[in-house]
Design a protein around this motif. Structure first.
Motif, PDB file in Angstrom:
ATOM      1  N   PRO A 185       0.698   2.796  -5.247  1.00 49.74           N
ATOM      2  CA  PRO A 185       0.298   1.682  -4.385  1.00 49.74           C
ATOM      3  C   PRO A 185      -0.047   0.450  -5.233  1.00 49.74           C
ATOM      4  CG  PRO A 185      -0.717   3.705  -3.626  1.00 49.74           C
ATOM      5  CD  PRO A 185      -0.062   4.014  -4.950  1.00 49.74           C
TER       6      PRO A 185
ATOM      7  N   ARG B  13      -5.517  -1.245  -6.159  1.00 48.86           N
ATOM      8  CA  ARG B  13      -4.902   0.031  -5.764  1.00 48.86           C
ATOM      9  C   ARG B  13      -4.502   0.756  -7.038  1.00 48.86           C
ATOM     10  NH1 ARG B  13      -2.049  -3.437  -1.612  1.00 48.86           N
ATOM     11  NH2 ARG B  13      -3.307  -3.208   0.284  1.00 48.86           N
ATOM     12  N   GLU B  14      -3.683   1.762  -6.947  1.00 49.82           N
ATOM     13  CA  GLU B  14      -3.399   2.646  -8.072  1.00 49.82           C
ATOM     14  C   GLU B  14      -2.508   2.046  -9.166  1.00 49.82           C
ATOM     15  OE1 GLU B  14      -2.341   6.666  -6.904  1.00 49.82           O
ATOM     16  OE2 GLU B  14      -3.425   6.334  -5.042  1.00 49.82           O
TER      17      GLU B  14
ATOM     18  N   THR C 114      -1.589  -2.903  -6.592  1.00 49.14           N
ATOM     19  CA  THR C 114      -2.739  -3.807  -6.601  1.00 49.14           C
ATOM     20  C   THR C 114      -2.198  -5.200  -6.300  1.00 49.14           C
ATOM     21  OG1 THR C 114      -3.945  -2.469  -8.190  1.00 49.14           O
ATOM     22  CG2 THR C 114      -4.527  -4.804  -8.092  1.00 49.14           C
TER      23      THR C 114
ATOM     24  N   ALA D 264       0.822  -1.215   0.000  1.00 47.50           N
ATOM     25  CA  ALA D 264       0.000   0.000   0.000  1.00 47.50           C
ATOM     26  C   ALA D 264       0.854   1.263   0.000  1.00 47.50           C
ATOM     27  CB  ALA D 264      -0.923   0.007   1.215  1.00 47.50           C
TER      28      ALA D 264
END
Length: 63
Positions: free
Chosen positions: A16, A57-58, A18, A11
């Motif tokens: 961050p 995530r990003e 995935t 994270a």
């Protein structure tokens, strides 16, 4: 980009990460239970031990 095992640092990467999360404690207990059943000579059907969870995530985005 997608990682596996959801390490705590995922994270905090940039971006961050995935990742795929699994509960390895549950996985280990279920695998051990199945092993004991096989050792006891019982027929054990193959089964999914743990349902993985995708944590978006990003590092992944829609096309």
């Amino acid at each position: 980009v997608v990682g596996f095992d959801d390490v705590p640092e995922a994270a905090y990467f940039w971006p961050p990460l995935t990742t795929v999360r699994q509960d390895f404690g549950v996985l280990g207990r279920q695998a051990f239970r199945l092993l004991l059943q096989r050792i006891a000579g019982r027929d054990v059907e193959s089964a999914r031990l743990v349902e993985p969870e995708l944590v978006v995530r990003e590092s992944a985005a829609a096309a």
